[in-house]
Design an enzyme around this catalytic site. Structure first.
Site, short mmCIF file in Angstrom:
data_model
loop_
_atom_site.label_atom_id
_atom_site.label_comp_id
_atom_site.label_asym_id
_atom_site.label_seq_id
_atom_site.Cartn_x
_atom_site.Cartn_y
_atom_site.Cartn_z
CB ALA A 574 -0.47 -0.33 1.22
N GLY A 575 0.51 2.25 -1.17
CA GLY A 575 1.02 3.25 -1.19
C GLY A 575 0.87 4.42 -1.02
CD GLU A 576 0.36 9.55 1.81
OE1 GLU A 576 0.56 9.14 1.94
OE2 GLU A 576 0.77 11.07 1.83
N GLY A 578 -2.37 5.28 -2.85
CA GLY A 578 -3.17 3.84 -3.79
C GLY A 578 -2.64 2.76 -4.13
CD GLU A 579 -5.51 -1.08 -3.66
OE1 GLU A 579 -6.19 -0.87 -4.64
OE2 GLU A 579 -6.37 -0.89 -2.90
CG ASP A 691 12.82 9.67 4.11
OD1 ASP A 691 12.43 9.65 4.73
OD2 ASP A 691 11.07 9.58 3.31
O1 ACK Z 1 8.71 -3.39 1.67
P1 ACK Z 1 7.90 -4.29 0.35
O2 ACK Z 1 7.53 -5.54 -0.69
O3 ACK Z 1 8.28 -3.05 -0.70
O4 ACK Z 1 7.08 -3.54 0.53
C1 ACK Z 1 6.32 -2.08 -0.27
C2 ACK Z 1 5.15 -1.39 -1.27
O5 ACK Z 1 5.25 -1.70 -2.67
C3 ACK Z 1 4.29 -0.08 -0.88
O6 ACK Z 1 5.84 0.81 -1.01
C4 ACK Z 1 7.05 -2.37 -2.73
N1 ACK Z 1 7.44 -1.60 -3.62
C5 ACK Z 1 7.84 -0.86 -3.66
N2 ACK Z 1 7.68 -0.17 -4.98
C6 ACK Z 1 8.18 -1.80 -5.78
C7 ACK Z 1 8.93 -1.45 -6.75
N3 ACK Z 1 9.88 -0.96 -8.06
N4 ACK Z 1 9.49 -3.38 -6.65
C8 ACK Z 1 8.99 -3.89 -6.11
N5 ACK Z 1 7.99 -3.50 -4.57
C9 ACK Z 1 8.15 -2.64 -4.74
C10 ACK Z 1 7.19 -1.82 -0.86
#
Ligand code: ACK
Length: 892
Positions: A574-576, A578-579, A691
């Site tokens: 989950a991002g800021e 949306g999914e 950050d």
């Molecule tokens: O720790 P994670 O598995 O890695 O959980 C977060 C989630 O999405 C929310 O940001 C994953 N994520 C973000 N960008 C990417 C990407 N480019 N490739 C794989 N996972 C990602 C992040």
């Protein structure tokens, strides 16, 4: 329902066939038996062979009357109030069917209503109706039989039927007459076929036939094929002047402007002469033509640069994709004509495909005449071969070159002094202090490596150039100090001369030098030299805020991707906004790759959309193996998406926690090297991340770490770690340098501090910096010179580097290029990683501060889970897996 014909015959004579009339005097035919007073009754009635016509489940409806045993005179005796129903399946008529033993029982049938003698007197028929179903049937037909064991019954009717889903036409699809399945709740899927000039939309139409004979759950549908439209349930051909191209559109549409459909049934309209369409133009778009020439072109000469500006063409050709190309020609002296400008002339932002109505042309020759042709083109210009190109031309004459534009191709002099205190120096002479030794090195190169310097010593470096006109002044002085580790120094310099051939040289210490500089110069001044002087070939980050229209920034730096090239397969987080999902990206002509897809949830405001796409505008400017790569954006359809490369192992902090203790030191240093290299690139671009933390680093399947999260890194609203400071800003306290917390001084040097914290996170496998200390305690402890202790099993060299990153004085912190060089050295020489931080050094209180006892108290307190007093002993329960050592028993 389909009724199956049958007739009944008796197996024994006791069942009497009687012709009667009902209360309406309609003839009825009944089979009766009533041998209630006699023992051992076993009377059978069976049907003829009933052909079941392929039905797997048949229904049997019985109508009968039954006498109440209590109403019989002389006691109930052997009287029964039920009878049994049986079946026997065969593929044809059989004599054996007459044998009772072959039959399988279906059910015992009881009456809901039984009649008495009184009822008989009143001629009231209490007719019972019972229905039973039978299946799954596997043979062609069936016999039914009824067994009486001593009841008084009259069987009035037996109806045998099965249910079927009847032939159906729905949404232009035809479904055949279908026999349901044998199981009670079974659905039989039937694929319909499109009728009457129609085609399936997306997928073939399907319906499901239930055991009740009803059509259920329609999926997919047929729509009229292109060139036709649906009117009253059938497909009618489009009229002349109308077309229908897409299956999704409902009706035929009038041809868009400048196009015609001369025949009925058109699937597209063709352009009138002089008008064009490209493949990507939607069918409802008018045919268009090339634009006219740009208007009102003006030029503004500044030394050897020209700023050209113009207005949009009078006639845009009906398109929005107008771009401008510049043709630059130098006017040769003595009427020798024109010659195309060479590759040294720079066009900012570019020469062709300009979307703005201005361009900066730089690095022209001084005192030279140029002729510029400005051309407007659009998407159909290529197709309009007959259309004469329309230009606007501008003639300009450049002036004298300024100080900074010409590269001298002469010798350079590098001067090195080994010096103690810095002295005043003049620009005319070398400035080595009298008592210092100095070396002059002559070189034609613009980069040099000086080796064999003394460790931990101060040096001064200057450079001047020589051209045919003589020597230039010495450059600004660079003071630096060799570190305990490095005794080599690379200096790269770029120099520029003015047209008077007085060489004025700027020297930039190499952005890739491997010296561990502890230069004393003001970091602001240094930054001015590193970042604000823009050398050709050194790319700088452009703040999307400088664009009036943020959408323009997105499209300048990010490629628009058609959503049909992306498949969303999984939600990964989950991002800021949306999914965050993942799935394959299949760009035409490119190999399929896995990508991460950040989506913007529905119902967003315009501001949220801008903030969301902000990240793409930033990420799109970077191109480095340790920076997460932007594949593109989807903004033309919903949901709005940002597509980046997929990082199989997710974020670094979680990845390390999951794999605690699993990597070799070299692997960990390799990860740190990657992050430092990405940060070096960002700082070279003049971008301050603000950050940097392990949670914002992503890891791929090869353990390559990439810096990510450029979202709102300027304001940090999206970081759960960010906390409000007393000054109102939101800052991830544990990762942030003191000057950035105190007065928002965010620089590449504050990123270096954060990098030190990331090193600590990596070497402690995702431990939380400062554990459970509160943010306020962290600020206070850092202020009081407390620094994180060395993680368990951390090589001393790495811990020293961390501590250097956490120097209070930001100019004393290493630069990212120095960090990369040091890590490279450590990797090349693994024995340098053998010496581990010993336990007594796993804490650090710098001696500058005398408040050690105070600091240590609050520090130690943060490890204590529980205090237990046991007789005269104090037992402390300490946190597991933390580096604890005894500073001073009294303090504890
Ligand atoms: O720790 P994670 O598995 O890695 O959980 C977060 C989630 O999405 C929310 O940001 C994953 N994520 C973000 N960008 C990417 C990407 N480019 N490739 C794989 N996972 C990602 C992040």
């Amino acid at each position: 329902r389909t009724i199956i014909s049958l007739c009944l015959s008796q197996l024994q004579r006791e069942v009497i066939e009687i012709g009667e009339v009902d209360e309406d005097y309609a003839p009825i035919h009944t089979y009766q038996v009533c041998r209630v007073m006699e023992q051992n009754q076993n009377n059978w009635l069976h049907t003829n062979w009933i052909l079941t016509e392929g039905a797997q489940r048949v229904f049997i409806e019985l109508k009968f009357t039954l006498r109440d045993c209590n109403s019989l005179p002389g006691g109930v005796g052997t009287c029964k109030e039920t009878f049994n129903m049986y079946y026997y399946e065969t593929d044809g008529e059989e004599d054996r069917a007459l044998k009772e033993s072959r039959y399988i029982k279906i059910d015992t049938i009881a009456a809901d209503e039984s009649f008495t003698e009184l009822d008989l007197g009143d001629r009231v028929m209490k007719l019972n109706t019972e229905v039973r179903d039978l299946g799954p049937l596997t043979h062609k037909g069936v016999y039914l039989a009824f067994q009486d064991l001593g009841a008084c019954i009259a069987l009035v009717s037996v109806r045998v039927f099965y249910k079927r889903c009847p032939f159906l036409v729905k949404s232009l699809a035809e479904f055949p007459d279908t026999i349901p399945g044998s199981e009670a709740s079974q659905l039989v899927e039937v694929v319909g076929h499109c009728v009457n000039n129609s085609l399936p939309l997306y997928e073939p139409p399907r319906m499901h036939c239930s055991t009740e004979g009803e059509w259920l759950v329609p999926i997919g549908k047929c729509v009229c094929q292109p060139g036709f439209e649906e009117i009253n349930g059938s497909c009618q051909v489009c009229k002349v002047g109308f077309y229908r191209s897409l299956l999704e559109s409902l009706a035929c549409s009038k041809c868009p402007p400048h196009s015609v459909a001369r025949q009925t049934g058109a699937t597209a309209c063709s352009c009138e002469d002089g008008y064009y369409k490209i493949d990507s133009d939607p069918p409802n778009m008018a045919c268009t033509r090339p634009p006219s020439a740009p208007r009102n072109a003006i030029s503004n000469v500044n030394e050897t640069s020209v700023f050209l500006e113009w207005s949009v063409p009078m006639e845009m050709g009906g398109r929005k994709d107008v771009r401008y190309n510049i043709l630059c020609r130098q006017v040769l002296p003595d009427g020798r004509g024109l010659e195309e400008c060479g590759p040294n002339v720079r066009f900012l932002p570019r020469r062709v495909g300009l979307s703005n109505t201005s361009v900066m042309v730089a690095d022209l020759q001084s005192h030279t005449n140029y002729s510029f042709l400005l051309e407007a083109v659009n998407g159909v210009s290529e197709l309009a071969k007959d259309h004469a190109k329309q230009y606007v031309s501008l003639n300009v004459t450049t002036n004298q070159a300024g100080m900074s534009r010409q590269i001298c191709h002469n010798s350079q002099y590098f001067l090195f002094c080994q010096s103690q205190p810095p002295h005043e120096f003049s620009n005319q002479h070398h400035s080595c202090p009298q008592d210092s030794s100095y070396t002059i090195i002559k070189s034609k190169e613009t980069e040099m490596v000086v080796e064999g310097l003394k460790p931990s010593s101060a040096y001064i470096f200057q450079v001047r150039a020589r051209t045919s006109a003589g020597y230039g002044a010495f450059s600004r002085r660079f003071e630096f100090q060799t570190s305990p580790y490095f005794t080599a120094f690379t200096c790269a310099q770029k120099q520029y001369c003015d047209m008077a051939f007085i060489p004025m040289c700027l020297c930039v210490p190499s952005l890739r030098r491997c010296g561990y500089s502890k230069a004393k110069q003001d970091p602001e001044e240094e930054k001015m030299h590193f970042h604000n002087v823009k050398f050709p070939g050194v790319r700088t980050y452009i703040d999307p805020l400088t664009y009036e229209d943020p959408n323009q920034a997105v499209h300048e730096f990010a490629q628009e991707i058609d959503v049909s090239f992306i498949s969303i397969e999984r939600i990964i987080g989950a991002g800021e906004f949306g999914e965050v999902c993942s799935g394959p990206l299949r760009l035409p002509g490119k190999r399929e790759i896995q990508v991460a897809i950040k989506t913007l949830k529905a119902g967003y405001t315009e501001q949220q959309r801008r903030d969301f796409l902000w990240e793409a505008s930033i990420m799109g400017q970077f191109n480095h193996p340790n920076i997460i790569r932007l594949e593109g954006v989807v903004t033309k359809s919903k949901p709005v998406m940002i597509i980046t490369e997929y990082m199989e192992n997710g974020s670094l902090d979680t990845f390390l926690k999951k794999n605690d203790g699993q990597f070799t030191v070299i692997q960990l240093v390799g990860m740190l090297r990657g992050i430092a290299s990405g940060m070096r690139y960002l700082s070279d671009m003049g971008y301050v991340h603000r950050d940097l933390a392990a949670r914002n680093i992503l890891v791929n399947s090869n353990l390559v770490c990439k810096v990510s999260d450029f979202g709102l890194s300027r304001v940090l609203e999206d970081d759960p770690e960010a906390a409000y400071t007393t000054r109102g800003g939101k800052i991830p306290i544990r990762w942030t340098a003191p000057e950035a917390i105190a007065y928002r001084k965010f620089t590449s040097a504050s990123d270096v501090w954060s990098y030190g914290i990331v090193m600590w996170e990596v070497m402690s496998y995702g431990e939380r910096p400062y554990w459970e200390m509160s943010n306020q305690d962290v600020i206070k402890a850092v202020e009081e010179s407390y620094r994180l202790p060395g993680p368990m099993d951390c090589p001393e060299a790495l811990y020293h580097l961390m501590m250097d990153c956490w120097q209070r004085e930001r100019s004393n912190r290493p630069k990212f290029d120095e960090i990369v060089c040091l890590l490279d050295k450590l990797i090349r020489n693994p024995s340098s990683l053998k010496k581990l931080v010993n336990s007594s050094h796993r804490y650090e209180f710098t001696p500058q501060n005398n408040n050690v006892s105070k600091t240590s108290q609050s520090y130690v307190k943060s490890f204590i889970l529980k205090k237990i007093y046991f007789e005269n002993l104090l037992i402390l329960m300490l946190k597991p897996n933390t580096n604890i050592y005894l500073i001073n028993q009294c303090h504890i």
